[in-house]
Design an enzyme around this catalytic site. Structure first.
Site, mmCIF file in Angstrom:
data_model
loop_
_atom_site.group_PDB
_atom_site.id
_atom_site.type_symbol
_atom_site.label_atom_id
_atom_site.label_comp_id
_atom_site.label_asym_id
_atom_site.label_seq_id
_atom_site.Cartn_x
_atom_site.Cartn_y
_atom_site.Cartn_z
ATOM 1 N N ASP A 46 0.846 -1.195 0.000
ATOM 2 C CA ASP A 46 0.000 0.000 0.000
ATOM 3 C C ASP A 46 0.882 1.246 0.000
ATOM 4 O O ASP A 46 1.598 1.511 0.962
ATOM 5 C CB ASP A 46 -0.901 -0.007 1.244
ATOM 6 C CG ASP A 46 -1.816 1.206 1.290
ATOM 7 O OD1 ASP A 46 -2.981 1.081 0.870
ATOM 8 O OD2 ASP A 46 -1.373 2.284 1.756
ATOM 9 N N TYR A 51 3.112 9.858 -0.691
ATOM 10 C CA TYR A 51 4.229 9.312 0.086
ATOM 11 C C TYR A 51 5.567 9.553 -0.610
ATOM 12 O O TYR A 51 6.621 9.424 0.018
ATOM 13 C CB TYR A 51 4.061 7.801 0.296
ATOM 14 C CG TYR A 51 2.808 7.385 1.025
ATOM 15 C CD1 TYR A 51 1.981 8.306 1.664
ATOM 16 C CD2 TYR A 51 2.427 6.040 1.056
ATOM 17 C CE1 TYR A 51 0.822 7.905 2.321
ATOM 18 C CE2 TYR A 51 1.274 5.635 1.707
ATOM 19 C CZ TYR A 51 0.467 6.570 2.335
ATOM 20 O OH TYR A 51 -0.670 6.162 2.970
ATOM 21 N N LYS A 76 -2.706 5.801 -4.248
ATOM 22 C CA LYS A 76 -3.773 6.757 -3.968
ATOM 23 C C LYS A 76 -3.496 8.088 -4.655
ATOM 24 O O LYS A 76 -2.342 8.499 -4.801
ATOM 25 C CB LYS A 76 -3.907 6.989 -2.455
ATOM 26 C CG LYS A 76 -3.969 5.711 -1.638
ATOM 27 C CD LYS A 76 -3.994 6.011 -0.143
ATOM 28 C CE LYS A 76 -3.659 4.776 0.661
ATOM 29 N NZ LYS A 76 -2.216 4.472 0.660
ATOM 30 N N HIS A 109 -7.438 9.658 -1.918
ATOM 31 C CA HIS A 109 -6.785 9.607 -0.614
ATOM 32 C C HIS A 109 -7.622 10.247 0.505
ATOM 33 O O HIS A 109 -7.661 9.742 1.625
ATOM 34 C CB HIS A 109 -5.414 10.291 -0.699
ATOM 35 C CG HIS A 109 -4.424 9.787 0.285
ATOM 36 N ND1 HIS A 109 -3.065 9.772 0.053
ATOM 37 C CD2 HIS A 109 -4.568 9.261 1.529
ATOM 38 C CE1 HIS A 109 -2.428 9.267 1.103
ATOM 39 N NE2 HIS A 109 -3.322 8.963 2.016
ATOM 40 N N LEU A 191 -2.517 -0.063 14.754
ATOM 41 C CA LEU A 191 -2.027 -0.195 16.129
ATOM 42 C C LEU A 191 -2.102 1.130 16.880
ATOM 43 O O LEU A 191 -1.557 1.266 17.980
ATOM 44 C CB LEU A 191 -0.579 -0.700 16.130
ATOM 45 C CG LEU A 191 -0.324 -1.993 15.336
ATOM 46 C CD1 LEU A 191 1.153 -2.341 15.350
ATOM 47 C CD2 LEU A 191 -1.156 -3.141 15.880
ATOM 48 N N LYS A 231 2.435 -0.850 9.261
ATOM 49 C CA LYS A 231 3.656 -0.301 8.669
ATOM 50 C C LYS A 231 4.790 -0.369 9.682
ATOM 51 O O LYS A 231 4.639 0.069 10.834
ATOM 52 C CB LYS A 231 3.417 1.151 8.227
ATOM 53 C CG LYS A 231 4.667 1.896 7.752
ATOM 54 C CD LYS A 231 5.173 2.842 8.819
ATOM 55 C CE LYS A 231 6.538 3.406 8.445
ATOM 56 N NZ LYS A 231 7.033 4.390 9.431
ATOM 57 N N ASN A 241 4.267 -9.212 12.141
ATOM 58 C CA ASN A 241 2.954 -8.661 11.794
ATOM 59 C C ASN A 241 2.148 -9.562 10.865
ATOM 60 O O ASN A 241 0.917 -9.519 10.883
ATOM 61 C CB ASN A 241 3.106 -7.277 11.166
ATOM 62 C CG ASN A 241 3.452 -6.202 12.182
ATOM 63 O OD1 ASN A 241 3.365 -6.425 13.388
ATOM 64 N ND2 ASN A 241 3.859 -5.040 11.704
#
Length: 278
Positions: A46, A51, A76, A109, A191, A231, A241
């Site tokens: 992703d 980014y 996105k 986004h 998280l 992430k 994870n």
């Protein structure tokens, strides 16, 4: 190596339920981080134009040795590029940066509501979907009024709504209304930017299963049917994870974690978020 099960989207496309998010990974580091994720078993990456690391993701995909059809790529459209023509141009920029012919999932986004261009942007995504340039289209950070407008004025139901979900900020009503509309829910910041892993309830549940607190929370997500994109660039956490498919939380444990709702948003409010991402 652990692999993730898949979720079937409303157009029949399968998406790995647990993916690897590359938010805030520097462009010079993302190739190596993504390759490490592939090595650990991730097949869903992703990223986003905002980014600034789509090029590195694409380099990792090409150098991984994995068949392209085994890798699911989400990217996105950034806020500054919203609009019909500008949205189409932004997609081409992302596609070139990634070095792929087809993007698996393309998202708006943010609704970026103060500029009111997300419906025109959605029409651009519908065109890309009709042309086969993307396998599925969806939204990110869309609240119920934004979903209403896309539903009323668009012709394609979003395949995914990606938004902030974690034990201390669950947005349960938004998740429920998304699912009712046939839109898969995808959790980012799963998280709580690592804050929720310190909760004593989470820690006790994790200990009972011989797992880490992060693994217990990620398991809570997947047992609700959510797609989830943690992430991290820490190697052992990358592996941990995805290692969540060999145990199951009880109904009571699920309820205990769900009882941690505290309204603790860590990202922007989609109703007012006005950052261009440029």
């Amino acid at each position: 190596m652990t692999t993730s099960p898949t979720v079937v989207l409303n157009n029949g496309i399968e998406i790995p339920q647990l993916g690897y998010g590359v938010y805030q990974i520097a462009p010079e580091d993302v190739r190596g981080a993504t390759l490490a994720a592939f090595e650990a078993g991730y097949r869903h990456i992703d990223t986003a134009a905002a980014y600034g690391n789509e090029v590195g993701v694409g380099e990792a995909v090409r150098s991984s040795g994995l068949p392209r059809d085994e890798i699911f790529i989400t990217t996105k459209l950034r806020n500054a590029d919203q609009g019909y023509e500008s949205g189409l141009a932004a997609f081409e920029t992302s596609r070139r940066a990634l070095g792929v012919e087809v993007v698996d999932l393309y998202l708006i986004h943010w609704p970026y509501v103060l500029h009111d261009r997300y419906v025109d942007t959605w029409r651009a995504l519908e065109k890309l979907y009709a042309e086969g340039a993307v396998r599925a289209i969806g939204v990110s950070n869309f609240l119920e009024p934004h979903l209403d407008r896309v539903g009323d004025e668009g012709t394609v139901v979003p395949a995914v709504n990606q938004f902030e979900i974690h034990p201390s900020f669950q947005q349960s009503a938004l998740a429920a209304t998304s699912i009712e509309r046939g839109i898969a829910v995808e959790a980012y910041s799963p998280l709580g930017q690592a804050k929720d892993v310190d909760d004593p309830t989470v820690r006790a549940i994790a200990t009972a299963h011989g797992k880490t607190p992060a693994q217990a929370i990620l398991r809570w997500h997947v047992q609700q049917g959510f797609i989830v994109i943690p992430k991290t660039v820490t190697p052992h956490r990358v592996a941990e994870n995805i290692d969540i498919f060999d145990f199951e939380l009880s109904t009571a444990e699920m309820q205990q974690i769900s009882g941690l709702e505290a309204g603790l948003r860590t990202s922007g409010d989609p109703a007012t978020f006005d950052f261009s991402q440029s």
